[in-house]
Each structure stands twice: as C-alpha cells, then as structure tokens.
Scaffold this active site. Structure first.
Site, PDB file in Angstrom:
ATOM      1  N   GLU A   2       0.839  -1.200   0.000  1.00  0.00           N
ATOM      2  CA  GLU A   2       0.000   0.000   0.000  1.00  0.00           C
ATOM      3  C   GLU A   2       0.870   1.246   0.000  1.00  0.00           C
ATOM      4  OE1 GLU A   2      -2.580   2.310  -0.667  1.00  0.00           O
ATOM      5  OE2 GLU A   2      -3.627   0.467  -0.067  1.00  0.00           O
ATOM      6  N   GLU A  42      -0.154   7.021   1.710  1.00  0.00           N
ATOM      7  CA  GLU A  42       0.202   7.239   3.109  1.00  0.00           C
ATOM      8  C   GLU A  42      -0.961   7.776   3.932  1.00  0.00           C
ATOM      9  OE1 GLU A  42       3.955   8.361   0.676  1.00  0.00           O
ATOM     10  OE2 GLU A  42       1.840   8.939   0.642  1.00  0.00           O
ATOM     11  N   SER A  97       7.986   5.426   5.357  1.00  0.00           N
ATOM     12  CA  SER A  97       7.844   6.869   5.119  1.00  0.00           C
ATOM     13  C   SER A  97       8.660   7.766   6.058  1.00  0.00           C
ATOM     14  CB  SER A  97       6.374   7.281   5.056  1.00  0.00           C
ATOM     15  OG  SER A  97       5.727   6.573   4.005  1.00  0.00           O
ATOM     16  N   CYS A 150       3.107   4.586   5.354  1.00  0.00           N
ATOM     17  CA  CYS A 150       2.405   3.849   4.310  1.00  0.00           C
ATOM     18  C   CYS A 150       2.202   2.402   4.742  1.00  0.00           C
ATOM     19  CB  CYS A 150       3.189   3.932   3.000  1.00  0.00           C
ATOM     20  SG  CYS A 150       4.902   3.344   3.157  1.00  0.00           S
ATOM     21  N   PHE A 183      15.253   0.883  -0.510  1.00  0.00           N
ATOM     22  CA  PHE A 183      14.837  -0.357   0.133  1.00  0.00           C
ATOM     23  C   PHE A 183      15.127  -1.555  -0.769  1.00  0.00           C
ATOM     24  CE2 PHE A 183      12.443   3.078   2.020  1.00  0.00           C
ATOM     25  CZ  PHE A 183      12.532   2.793   3.375  1.00  0.00           C
ATOM     26  N   SER A 220      12.832   6.351  -0.278  1.00  0.00           N
ATOM     27  CA  SER A 220      12.320   7.456   0.540  1.00  0.00           C
ATOM     28  C   SER A 220      13.389   8.521   0.666  1.00  0.00           C
ATOM     29  CB  SER A 220      11.928   6.973   1.941  1.00  0.00           C
ATOM     30  OG  SER A 220      10.752   6.200   1.916  1.00  0.00           O
ATOM     31  N   HIS A 222       8.297   9.533  -1.419  1.00  0.00           N
ATOM     32  CA  HIS A 222       8.243   8.092  -1.158  1.00  0.00           C
ATOM     33  C   HIS A 222       7.765   7.391  -2.424  1.00  0.00           C
ATOM     34  CE1 HIS A 222       8.979   9.047   2.995  1.00  0.00           C
ATOM     35  NE2 HIS A 222       8.031   9.956   2.902  1.00  0.00           N
TER      36      HIS A 222
END
Length: 343
Positions: free
Chosen positions: A7, A10, A68, A82, A232, A238, A251
């Site tokens: 998802e 945010e 986030s 998020c 990530f 981010s 993000h």
C-alpha cells in the site's frame, strides 16, 4: 505488506502543541525535540515502523522511517506512514510524552487518500468513519473545534479524507504556511525501474538511495535542500529534504500494477509563484504519472491556481476540484489530474 501488494498511499498525522513560554526558554526552545530516542521508538512501535535514517538542523529533526517519514519541530510533529501501519495509535503516546515536557496538544490534522488495498488495512484504519471515531476518543477534551470530511473526485479511488481539530485558542490556522500533498499513480514504467536495486547490488540503503537521488533528478527539485535518502530492498525509495525551516519528502513504491509515488513540501502564500510551480513540475516529471491528486492546506483560497499552472504544461488536465473550510486547519483544496489523452 498488504495481501494484494504494498500500500503506497500514506496516512499523515500532524499534531501541534503549546507550552508555558518560560518553560520553553528553560528547554532552550527545543520542545518536542527533547524527546529521547527511546520514547520515539516506543511511539513508532505502536505504529509498527522503525527509524532507518535521521538528520537535523537548527529548526527541526527529520527521520526516514521503514514506512515513510517523521518531522519533529519544537511544537509540531508530522508523521507520514504507508503500508499497513497503524498511524493513529501514535496519538496517545505522543500526547503522553509531550505532557512530560510540559507541552499540551492544541491541534490535530489527519489526512489520507483512498487506499489501493483498503481491505488489507488493520484497525483503526479499516474505514474513515472508524478512523475518526478512534481519533476523537484519543484527543483531549480541549480540542472542541472538530470537523471530518471526505472530499470527492469523479473517480472514487482518489477521494481525499480530512479530519482536523483545534482548541479555543488555536482553532484557526493563522500563519502563511502552505502544505502541498501530491499523490501519483501509474508511474512511467521506465522511470519506476530506476527505484529498483540491481540484482547482486551490495550497496547499503544509504548509498543506493544517494545513487537513486542523482540518477532520477530528485536532487534537482530543490538544489538548496540537504537530502537524507534511503533505498529499500529489492525496490522502493524514501527521502527527506531539509531547507532551513522547511521540509520536503518523497516516497516511491515502483511495482507494476500498483506503482505509486508521493511528494510533499511546505511553502508560504508569500513565496514566488514561479518557484512553487517549478518545484511541483520537477517533482511530477521525475515519475510522469498517469494520475495525480493534489491537496493544499493554507489560509488562501487561491493556491490551487498555482497547482494548475504546474500540472497543465505536463499534459495533465484537471478533472476534479473541491474546496472545504476546516476551523482548525484553514482551507483545504483537493484537485485530481489525469493525462490529457486519458478519460
């Protein structure tokens, strides 16, 4: 991780506090910035996220989170998360720790878009009604000016949800600040691939993040800003930008089928419109999305025209416009844009 995908949209919480001026002076005007890291970790455990990187300046501290960002000013804190985080569970512990610093909650604003995977959200984020009930149960009674609203769009997938509350002395936002919250979906696939780490890449999240910042042109959105970034594994990005007392944040969830990116920044109604337009244009051009939704919160009813001037040269046409007044926040304007070739 949501069942059908991550998802990206945010949840955003902004809390304002006030305290005795003499006590603030004793604390060297640091206020909430005096919260120790153990207390911050306790708050984030309730939300179900962690700190991955942090930086600060004379005005505020900025944290990149596993989901986030968070910004801590002397009398204001903003948390944006998020995924399936439980952001509203931070209200009670934050109020508790602030009270220990002789700071009292005087204002609250909660905003979010429409989730891509709403059925995957845990309590209290199962629906907006549940969220509002939960917030109101956890706010002190002095925040008597309260309003909740869903600002619609032609496409229900892009509605904007707002809750604001304030006390008698802080019920109306009286400064010149403007907050821009931009949500982008259906990112250009080629550009989205730039937010994947290469197979076998052993770079740390910090070094890979810096590489993505330069590769994508994010560093050019506001050349004055000091950027704290993180990549990530295997994908996602981010960043927090710090420019004096102002922040910006991006993000990215780049996966095909539910790609998403957000850009948020703060400005002033007195800023040069040309600068704001260029900043917003640069941010959106990084991703070339098919759909953009923009929320502006300020004391001005005219800021929306600046947003339109930024989007239209990019081939994005305004499809929805909504405006509402919130006693504890000011004027919120919500607009959605889609590529002109799309209906």
């Amino acid at each position: 991780m949501a069942v059908s995908g991550f998802e990206g949209f945010e949840k955003r919480l902004e809390l304002h506090f006030f305290g005795d001026d003499s006590l603030s002076n004793i604390n060297n005007n640091m206020g909430l910035r005096l919260l120790d890291f153990e207390s911050i970790e306790q708050v984030l455990r309730a939300v179900q996220c962690t700190v991955v990187s942090a930086v600060g300046n004379h005005f505020f501290d900025a944290y990149v989170l596993s989901e986030s960002s968070m910004f801590v000013y002397p009398t204001k804190i903003i948390i944006k998360t998020c995924g399936t985080t439980q952001l509203l569970k931070s209200v009670r512990p934050l109020t508790h720790f602030a009270n220990k610093l002789n700071l009292k909650l005087c204002g609250c604003r909660y905003t979010r878009g429409s989730f891509i995977f709403p059925k995957s959200q845990p309590f209290p984020h199962t629906n907006f009604k549940e969220e509002v009930i939960y917030i109101e149960e956890n706010l002190p009674k002095n925040l008597v000016y309260r309003k909740a609203a869903v600002m619609p769009s032609k496409n229900p997938c892009y509605s904007w949800h707002v809750f604001a509350a304030g006390d008698q002395n802080h019920r109306k936002k009286s400064n010149s600040d403007v907050t821009f919250e931009i949500c982008m979906t259906e990112l250009d696939r080629h550009l989205a691939r730039k937010f994947y780490k290469k197979a076998g890449d052993c770079k740390t999240g910090d070094s890979a993040g810096k590489e993505m910042t330069v590769l994508t042109g994010i560093d050019d959105i506001n050349p004055r800003a000091f950027i704290c970034d993180f990549a990530f594994d295997p994908c996602g990005y981010s960043m927090n930008g710090i420019d004096g007392d102002r922040y910006s944040t991006i993000h990215v969830t780049p996966e095909d089928g539910y790609s998403y990116a957000s850009f948020e920044c703060v400005g002033s109604v007195y800023d040069d419109d040309v600068d704001i337009v260029e900043t917003l244009k640069k941010a959106v051009q990084v991703f070339k999305p098919a759909t953009v939704s923009v929320s502006t919160t300020s004391n001005s009813r005219e800021v929306w025209t600046t947003v339109a001037r930024a989007m239209e040269p990019l081939g994005l046409k305004c499809r929805t416009f909504a405006m509402d007044e919130f006693p504890a926040a000011g004027t919120v304007v919500f607009q959605t844009f889609t590529a002109a070739r799309r209906k």
